[in-house]
Design a protein around this motif. Structure first.
Motif, PDB file in Angstrom:
ATOM      1  N   LEU A 143      62.475  24.657  20.503  1.00  0.00           N
ATOM      2  CA  LEU A 143      63.274  23.616  21.145  1.00  0.00           C
ATOM      3  C   LEU A 143      64.748  24.010  21.226  1.00  0.00           C
ATOM      4  CD1 LEU A 143      61.609  20.506  19.481  1.00  0.00           C
ATOM      5  CD2 LEU A 143      61.439  21.170  21.881  1.00  0.00           C
ATOM      6  N   LYS A 144      65.256  24.634  20.173  1.00  0.00           N
ATOM      7  CA  LYS A 144      66.676  24.999  20.150  1.00  0.00           C
ATOM      8  C   LYS A 144      67.003  26.117  21.134  1.00  0.00           C
ATOM      9  CE  LYS A 144      67.408  23.539  15.363  1.00  0.00           C
ATOM     10  NZ  LYS A 144      67.647  23.960  13.965  1.00  0.00           N
ATOM     11  N   SER A 145      65.992  26.863  21.560  1.00  0.00           N
ATOM     12  CA  SER A 145      66.236  27.976  22.480  1.00  0.00           C
ATOM     13  C   SER A 145      66.000  27.604  23.941  1.00  0.00           C
ATOM     14  CB  SER A 145      65.339  29.164  22.109  1.00  0.00           C
ATOM     15  OG  SER A 145      63.973  28.807  22.234  1.00  0.00           O
ATOM     16  N   LEU A 146      65.700  26.347  24.217  1.00  0.00           N
ATOM     17  CA  LEU A 146      65.404  25.946  25.598  1.00  0.00           C
ATOM     18  C   LEU A 146      66.633  25.993  26.502  1.00  0.00           C
ATOM     19  CD1 LEU A 146      62.858  22.981  25.569  1.00  0.00           C
ATOM     20  CD2 LEU A 146      62.522  25.313  26.330  1.00  0.00           C
ATOM     21  N   GLY A 147      67.789  25.617  25.963  1.00  0.00           N
ATOM     22  CA  GLY A 147      68.990  25.591  26.803  1.00  0.00           C
ATOM     23  C   GLY A 147      70.238  25.479  25.969  1.00  0.00           C
ATOM     24  N   GLU A 148      71.363  25.869  26.591  1.00  0.00           N
ATOM     25  CA  GLU A 148      72.634  25.840  25.864  1.00  0.00           C
ATOM     26  C   GLU A 148      73.311  24.475  25.924  1.00  0.00           C
ATOM     27  OE1 GLU A 148      75.066  28.739  27.689  1.00  0.00           O
ATOM     28  OE2 GLU A 148      75.012  27.802  29.668  1.00  0.00           O
ATOM     29  N   ASP A 149      72.830  23.590  26.772  1.00  0.00           N
ATOM     30  CA  ASP A 149      73.356  22.233  26.835  1.00  0.00           C
ATOM     31  C   ASP A 149      72.211  21.301  27.206  1.00  0.00           C
ATOM     32  OD1 ASP A 149      72.968  22.541  29.598  1.00  0.00           O
ATOM     33  OD2 ASP A 149      75.055  23.162  29.906  1.00  0.00           O
ATOM     34  N   LEU A 150      72.503  20.002  27.213  1.00  0.00           N
ATOM     35  CA  LEU A 150      71.459  19.014  27.446  1.00  0.00           C
ATOM     36  C   LEU A 150      70.838  19.167  28.835  1.00  0.00           C
ATOM     37  CD1 LEU A 150      69.945  16.579  26.319  1.00  0.00           C
ATOM     38  CD2 LEU A 150      71.731  15.102  27.233  1.00  0.00           C
ATOM     39  N   THR A 151      71.656  19.495  29.838  1.00  0.00           N
ATOM     40  CA  THR A 151      71.143  19.635  31.206  1.00  0.00           C
ATOM     41  C   THR A 151      70.121  20.755  31.298  1.00  0.00           C
ATOM     42  OG1 THR A 151      73.278  18.875  32.055  1.00  0.00           O
ATOM     43  CG2 THR A 151      71.797  19.957  33.614  1.00  0.00           C
ATOM     44  N   SER A 152      70.486  21.934  30.794  1.00  0.00           N
ATOM     45  CA  SER A 152      69.560  23.070  30.853  1.00  0.00           C
ATOM     46  C   SER A 152      68.339  22.831  29.966  1.00  0.00           C
ATOM     47  CB  SER A 152      70.273  24.360  30.441  1.00  0.00           C
ATOM     48  OG  SER A 152      70.840  24.235  29.152  1.00  0.00           O
ATOM     49  N   PHE A 153      68.532  22.105  28.867  1.00  0.00           N
ATOM     50  CA  PHE A 153      67.401  21.765  27.994  1.00  0.00           C
ATOM     51  C   PHE A 153      66.364  20.959  28.772  1.00  0.00           C
ATOM     52  CE2 PHE A 153      65.095  18.977  25.151  1.00  0.00           C
ATOM     53  CZ  PHE A 153      64.774  19.789  24.073  1.00  0.00           C
ATOM     54  N   VAL A 154      66.843  19.899  29.458  1.00  0.00           N
ATOM     55  CA  VAL A 154      65.930  19.042  30.219  1.00  0.00           C
ATOM     56  C   VAL A 154      65.269  19.818  31.349  1.00  0.00           C
ATOM     57  CG1 VAL A 154      65.795  17.009  31.704  1.00  0.00           C
ATOM     58  CG2 VAL A 154      67.142  16.925  29.601  1.00  0.00           C
ATOM     59  N   GLN A 155      66.046  20.676  32.027  1.00  0.00           N
ATOM     60  CA  GLN A 155      65.498  21.431  33.155  1.00  0.00           C
ATOM     61  C   GLN A 155      64.373  22.354  32.715  1.00  0.00           C
ATOM     62  OE1 GLN A 155      66.060  20.544  36.023  1.00  0.00           O
ATOM     63  NE2 GLN A 155      68.134  20.785  36.803  1.00  0.00           N
ATOM     64  N   ASN A 156      64.403  22.806  31.466  1.00  0.00           N
ATOM     65  CA  ASN A 156      63.408  23.758  30.991  1.00  0.00           C
ATOM     66  C   ASN A 156      62.249  23.111  30.245  1.00  0.00           C
ATOM     67  OD1 ASN A 156      64.232  26.755  31.467  1.00  0.00           O
ATOM     68  ND2 ASN A 156      66.138  25.690  30.972  1.00  0.00           N
ATOM     69  N   LEU A 157      62.254  21.776  30.157  1.00  0.00           N
ATOM     70  CA  LEU A 157      61.139  21.103  29.494  1.00  0.00           C
ATOM     71  C   LEU A 157      59.821  21.357  30.208  1.00  0.00           C
ATOM     72  CD1 LEU A 157      62.502  17.614  28.338  1.00  0.00           C
ATOM     73  CD2 LEU A 157      61.615  19.458  26.909  1.00  0.00           C
ATOM     74  N   ASP A 158      59.864  21.419  31.538  1.00  0.00           N
ATOM     75  CA  ASP A 158      58.632  21.683  32.282  1.00  0.00           C
ATOM     76  C   ASP A 158      58.046  23.044  31.919  1.00  0.00           C
ATOM     77  OD1 ASP A 158      59.068  19.263  33.414  1.00  0.00           O
ATOM     78  OD2 ASP A 158      59.007  19.944  35.493  1.00  0.00           O
ATOM     79  N   SER A 159      58.941  24.025  31.693  1.00  0.00           N
ATOM     80  CA  SER A 159      58.469  25.360  31.294  1.00  0.00           C
ATOM     81  C   SER A 159      57.786  25.296  29.936  1.00  0.00           C
ATOM     82  CB  SER A 159      59.649  26.342  31.247  1.00  0.00           C
ATOM     83  OG  SER A 159      60.265  26.442  32.506  1.00  0.00           O
ATOM     84  N   LEU A 160      58.361  24.516  29.034  1.00  0.00           N
ATOM     85  CA  LEU A 160      57.763  24.362  27.710  1.00  0.00           C
ATOM     86  C   LEU A 160      56.388  23.711  27.812  1.00  0.00           C
ATOM     87  CD1 LEU A 160      57.886  24.405  24.616  1.00  0.00           C
ATOM     88  CD2 LEU A 160      59.123  22.237  24.707  1.00  0.00           C
ATOM     89  N   HIS A 161      56.310  22.639  28.611  1.00  0.00           N
ATOM     90  CA  HIS A 161      55.022  21.965  28.776  1.00  0.00           C
ATOM     91  C   HIS A 161      53.994  22.891  29.406  1.00  0.00           C
ATOM     92  CE1 HIS A 161      57.297  17.892  28.752  1.00  0.00           C
ATOM     93  NE2 HIS A 161      56.892  18.232  27.553  1.00  0.00           N
ATOM     94  N   SER A 162      54.444  23.713  30.354  1.00  0.00           N
ATOM     95  CA  SER A 162      53.529  24.645  31.012  1.00  0.00           C
ATOM     96  C   SER A 162      52.983  25.664  30.017  1.00  0.00           C
ATOM     97  CB  SER A 162      54.262  25.362  32.145  1.00  0.00           C
ATOM     98  OG  SER A 162      53.415  26.291  32.779  1.00  0.00           O
ATOM     99  N   MET A 163      53.841  26.119  29.123  1.00  0.00           N
ATOM    100  CA  MET A 163      53.407  27.075  28.117  1.00  0.00           C
ATOM    101  C   MET A 163      52.433  26.424  27.130  1.00  0.00           C
ATOM    102  SD  MET A 163      55.635  29.161  25.325  1.00  0.00           S
ATOM    103  CE  MET A 163      55.763  27.688  24.331  1.00  0.00           C
TER     104      MET A 163
END
Length: 673
Positions: free
Chosen positions: A89-109
């Protein structure tokens, strides 16, 4: 649709941590769920089970469902951090925006390991004032409060930021005839907790003990003026890509994706003809693709004559080529395991060496094996817990049966293999009772009627032993024996047995004789004195009492009177001053004991028993005598009786002359202690 049990486990941990075990038990009862069967991490449960759990939490805790979901969203993020997902979770993004944008990638994995996961989709837009517009898409309507709690926890725990969310729009989109997707838009305002903290995109790292800062903003890429690759080589180097225009007309594709989808090699073909859009869940239009440009796109290749299970999915990224007004889709086969690789007739050699899909397939194969082991472990653990609970219930039944046969202390010693040593008790009170004319009743009735009568009577007596804290020693036929003061020492043993005796005489009247239909009568005898007690026997061990006290108590019962409690002088003296009511029986010849001055217990100051209509009930011309047992003028019962009247003893009754008449009356005297 279904959820994995991890959601249920997180709800359980939340309730136990915040509201305690008692509330959790009430929630389980309300939801009609089993604490083992419905809380296995790697099992899937239907939406109805999960919603029933959430509804029960809401009702028992008195919190609206939206409030429960919001708290759960916040807690679920902390739960994930504690259970091994923190680095991910901590490596998903450097800020809240990029974190949210990459949630779909996490779910896909995660979907590679957790089959058929129904994950939501997220998208972020940045406003000029620095606020965000968060778009949330889901096929499960009404769960958006979870997002509020989740985003708030992410901002606080990962980015030291207070995230304030406001719902600005809720709408529905009809995807297919059966599927409806809910779209919720949030306005997100971010407030730094530390105003001095810079939000610029910087990476801090440590090298040789020295802290260095690398700023992404300082990087300027070099772009060549001419492309040094031909179209043929591009299609070879990037074997899984498709280029299409705004009309979704296919203009170019890689060689391997053409092999998987021959339709792509045809002229004037379109994306909708070649692919089904799996994720994001939306209609396959160019405008929708632009809207979700930062999402992972999963497309299912359409193959004629093949079942859905045999179809191949590809996963990748859409990139808008602004200079040519085209969209390029760069992808890889979406394969979860070596088994799926073989089923789809795809080989590792079909995937470029630079593509991490190779490693993902191999790693996920191991992950799937671990999940299967964990799932079986979950099932085994749940079964063991169920067996353990059943075993504990049976143990309690066995203990209860054992404790009915032996005292708890003695039973525990026997179970541990320790010898039970005999004990001497200096002062106990023993009671015997039997049923009047039991021999005649037994002769006149069927065996089942006798057993039913005794069972009804002894159930009542057994219940009274718990009420008055006396120990039931045994029953032999119609005889019932209890003791107080052993095996547990008590200073009020005589009072406990006396109270028990009064209740059992009154309760016996509620049981009818099968021979006559009339209430049965019992005789009760009580005596106080020393005993020796211990466990006797190996095959059917019994807790036995030994000593003259037992014999005397038995004689009090056998020389008693129907419907009365016959008390020895020792018990009588023991409870003096306790406000008990007695009638003196006088000197009575007791077999094996000689003459004893005995008494009938008839109640207490606050309770007078109903006496049988016999020769001892007629108080006629004799006043009730109060006996004082303390103070200067203290007298004994015998002295008080002597002053009241002249007693003429006649076994087994006492004849007392009338002070106002020459007519003799047979009676007893009532003494208040």
């Amino acid at each position: 649709m279904s959820w994995y049990g991890q959601i249920h486990v997180a709800v359980r941990e939340l309730v136990l941590e915040k509201f305690g075990e008692d509330n959790w038990k009430r929630i389980l009862q309300k939801a009609d769920l089993d604490d083992n069967e419905h809380f296995m991490v790697f099992h899937r449960y239907t939406d109805s089970v999960t919603f029933k759990l959430i509804g029960a939490v809401s009702e028992i805790l008195g919190v609206p469902v939206t409030g429960v979901l919001e708290v759960f969203g916040e807690y679920f993020f902390q739960y994930c951090l504690k259970h091994g997902y923190d680095k991910m979770l901590k490596s998903l993004g450097e800020d809240l925006t990029s974190f949210v944008q990459n949630l779909d990638s996490l779910h896909s994995m995660l979907a590679m390991s957790y089959k058929n996961i129904e994950a939501p989709s997220f998208r972020c837009e940045t406003n000029e004032d620095g606020t965000l517009i968060l778009h949330y898409y889901t096929v499960r309507p009404g769960l958006y409060p979870i997002v509020i709690g989740l985003v708030r926890a992410v901002g606080r725990d990962l980015f030291n930021t207070n995230a304030i969310l406001e719902v600005i729009n809720i709408s529905s989109q009809q995807l297919t005839e059966k599927d409806v997707q809910e779209h919720v838009s949030f306005k997100v305002t971010l407030v730094d907790k530390n105003k001095n903290t810079s939000k610029s995109a910087k990476v801090v790292y440590q090298h040789s003990g020295e802290m260095k800062v690398y700023s992404r903003d300082a990087f300027t890429p070099t772009i060549p003026s001419n492309l040094q690759i031909s179209a043929k080589n591009f299609c070879l180097v990037f074997p899984y890509h498709v280029i299409f225009d705004k009309d979704l007309s296919v203009k170019q594709s890689g060689i391997m994706i053409q092999k998987l989808c021959p339709t792509l090699s045809e002229e004037n073909t379109f994306m909708e003809k070649c692919f089904n859009l799996v994720h994001p869940r939306m209609k396959f239009t160019f405008s929708n693709i632009l809207t979700f440009i930062n999402a992972n796109f999963v497309l299912e290749i359409k193959l004629k004559g093949l079942a859905n299970d045999s179809s191949i999915k590809v996963k990748g990224q859409m990139v808008w080529l602004e200079d040519v007004d085209h969209m390029i889709y760069i992808c890889s086969p979406r394969l979860a395991s070596l088994t799926e690789l073989m089923e789809k007739n795809v080989f590792l050699s079909d995937i470029p060496i630079y593509d991490v899909t190779r490693e993902l397939v191999l790693l996920n194969q191991q992950r799937i094996a671990e999940i299967e082991i964990s799932k079986k472990l979950d099932e085994t653990t749940a079964e063991l817990r169920k067996t353990s609970r059943a075993l504990e219930a049976e143990k309690q039944k066995t203990d209860m049966l054992l404790y009915q046969m032996l005292p708890v202390k003695a039973a525990d010693q026997l179970r541990e293999g320790k010898p039970v040593e005999a004990e001497k008790f200096e002062d106990v009170t023993i009671l015997f009772s039997d049923i009047v004319t039991f021999t005649n009743i037994a002769a006149a009735c069927a065996p089942l009627q006798i057993v039913s009568m005794l069972n009804s009577l002894y159930h009542r007596f057994d219940s009274l032993t718990n009420t008055h804290d006396v120990y039931k020693v045994e029953t032999i036929g119609d005889a019932y024996m209890v003791v107080s003061g052993a095996p547990e020492i008590s200073e009020t043993h005589a009072q406990k047995v006396s109270n028990f005796a009064m209740d059992m005489v009154e309760d016996a009247a509620n049981v009818s004789s099968p021979a006559t239909g009339l209430p049965i009568q019992i005789r009760v005898g009580i005596h106080t004195g020393p005993i020796v007690a211990g466990v006797v026997g190996l095959k059917m061990p019994r807790y036995c009492l030994f000593g003259d006290t037992v014999n005397t108590a038995s004689r009090m019962e056998s020389h008693g009177v129907p419907g009365r409690i016959h008390v020895s002088p020792f018990t009588y003296n023991k409870i003096q001053g306790g406000n008990y009511l007695f009638r003196t029986r006088g000197d009575t010849e007791i077999k094996g004991k000689g003459t004893m001055h005995t008494y009938f217990l008839i109640g207490r100051n606050d309770r007078h028993m109903k006496e049988p209509d016999d020769e001892f009930t007629d108080e006629g011309d004799y006043p009730t005598i109060k006996v004082s047992h303390s103070g200067e003028n203290a007298t004994t019962a015998e002295e008080e009786l002597t002053r009241s009247s002249s007693l003429t003893t006649q076994s087994p009754t006492i004849k007392i002359p009338d002070v106002t008449s020459d007519k003799p009356i047979t009676s007893t005297t009532c003494i208040v202690l």
